[in-house]
Write an enzyme that holds these catalytic residues in place. Structure first.
Site, mmCIF file in Angstrom:
data_model
loop_
_atom_site.group_PDB
_atom_site.id
_atom_site.type_symbol
_atom_site.label_atom_id
_atom_site.label_comp_id
_atom_site.label_asym_id
_atom_site.label_seq_id
_atom_site.Cartn_x
_atom_site.Cartn_y
_atom_site.Cartn_z
ATOM 1 N N ASP A 1 4.690 0.812 0.634
ATOM 2 C CA ASP A 1 3.842 1.602 1.138
ATOM 3 C C ASP A 1 3.892 2.981 0.844
ATOM 4 O O ASP A 1 4.310 3.130 -0.341
ATOM 5 C CB ASP A 1 4.061 1.375 2.672
ATOM 6 C CG ASP A 1 2.689 1.465 3.521
ATOM 7 O OD1 ASP A 1 1.986 2.398 3.283
ATOM 8 O OD2 ASP A 1 2.355 0.758 4.875
ATOM 9 N N HIS B 1 1.796 3.476 -2.176
ATOM 10 C CA HIS B 1 0.862 4.155 -1.817
ATOM 11 C C HIS B 1 0.765 5.549 -2.232
ATOM 12 O O HIS B 1 -0.092 6.625 -2.220
ATOM 13 C CB HIS B 1 0.227 3.941 -0.251
ATOM 14 C CG HIS B 1 0.227 2.762 -0.016
ATOM 15 N ND1 HIS B 1 0.071 2.385 1.217
ATOM 16 C CD2 HIS B 1 -0.220 1.446 -0.613
ATOM 17 C CE1 HIS B 1 -0.448 1.014 1.312
ATOM 18 N NE2 HIS B 1 -0.451 0.641 0.283
#
Length: 170
Positions: A94, A117
Site C-alpha cells: 500500500d 502506492h
C-alpha cells in the site's frame, strides 16, 4: 503475522467483511520523539502510525511487506505537526507514506519507496468533512514499481484541502 489478516481482507476477497486490522506500532500524542534503526516486517495493516504528535523524527527505518499485502502502509501520519521521515526504505503493498487529517510541516528526505502506492496525501474530505494537509516537502525520493508515485486524494465536494506541497529530486 500479517499473512493471516491479508487472506481475510475485503481488499483481496470482496465477499469478506472489511475489518480493521491491528497496526504494528502506534505513536500517539508524542512530543519530541526520535524513532530510528527499526525493521518492521509483514504488519497486519499499517506498520508505523504517528498520530496527534509534534516534532517527530524517524530515521533509518526498514519497512517490508510483499506487494500483494493489502492496507500495509509503511508510515501513516495523521493530525501531526513537524514530522520528519529520513533515510528510510519502505516496500509494502500500500502507501509507503500516507499523510492525512490536519497534518503539517512534514519533511521526507532520502526515501526509497516501492513497490506499493507511493506517497499519498489523503483521503481528505470524506463524508463532507473539512480536513487539510499543508506544508509537505519531499526531497530526494526514489520511487520504483509504485502504482501512483505521489498523489493527493480528495473526495469531490467534500472540502479536502492540500497546500504548500513541494517535490524535489525524484
Amino acid at each position: 503475522m500479517g499473512h493471516n489478516w491479508w487472506s481475510r481482507s475485503c481488499k483481496t476477497t470482496p465477499n469478506h467483511a472489511c475489518e480493521a486490522a491491528p497496526t504494528a506500532v502506534t505513536f500517539h500524542r508524542c512530543f519530541h520523539l526520535r524513532v530510528k534503526d527499526l525493521k518492521l516486517l509483514n504488519s497486519q495493516q499499517i506498520h508505523v502510525a504517528i498520530t496527534s504528535s509534534r516534532n517527530v523524527i524517524t530515521s533509518n527505518l526498514r519497512v517490508l511487506a510483499p506487494a500483494f499485502s493489502p492496507n500495509t502502509d509503511g508510515i501513516h501520519i495523521g493530525a501531526s505537526k513537524g514530522v520528519e521521515v529520513k533515510d528510510c526504505l519502505i516496500q509494502t503493498g500500500d502507501d509507503c507514506i500516507s499523510i492525512v487529517t490536519n497534518s503539517s510541516k512534514i519533511r521526507i528526505t532520502n526515501l526509497s519507496c516501492g513497490p506499493g502506492h507511493g506517497i499519498s496525501i489523503g483521503s481528505l474530505g470524506k463524508f463532507n468533512t473539512w480536513e487539510k494537509v499543508q506544508d509537505v516537502t519531499v526531497d530526494g525520493a526514489f520511487l520504483y514499481r509504485t502504482g501512483n508515485g505521489v498523489r493527493i486524494k480528495t473526495w469531490q465536494g467534500g472540502g479536502g484541502f492540500a497546500s504548500d506541497i513541494t517535490f524535489r529530486k525524484f
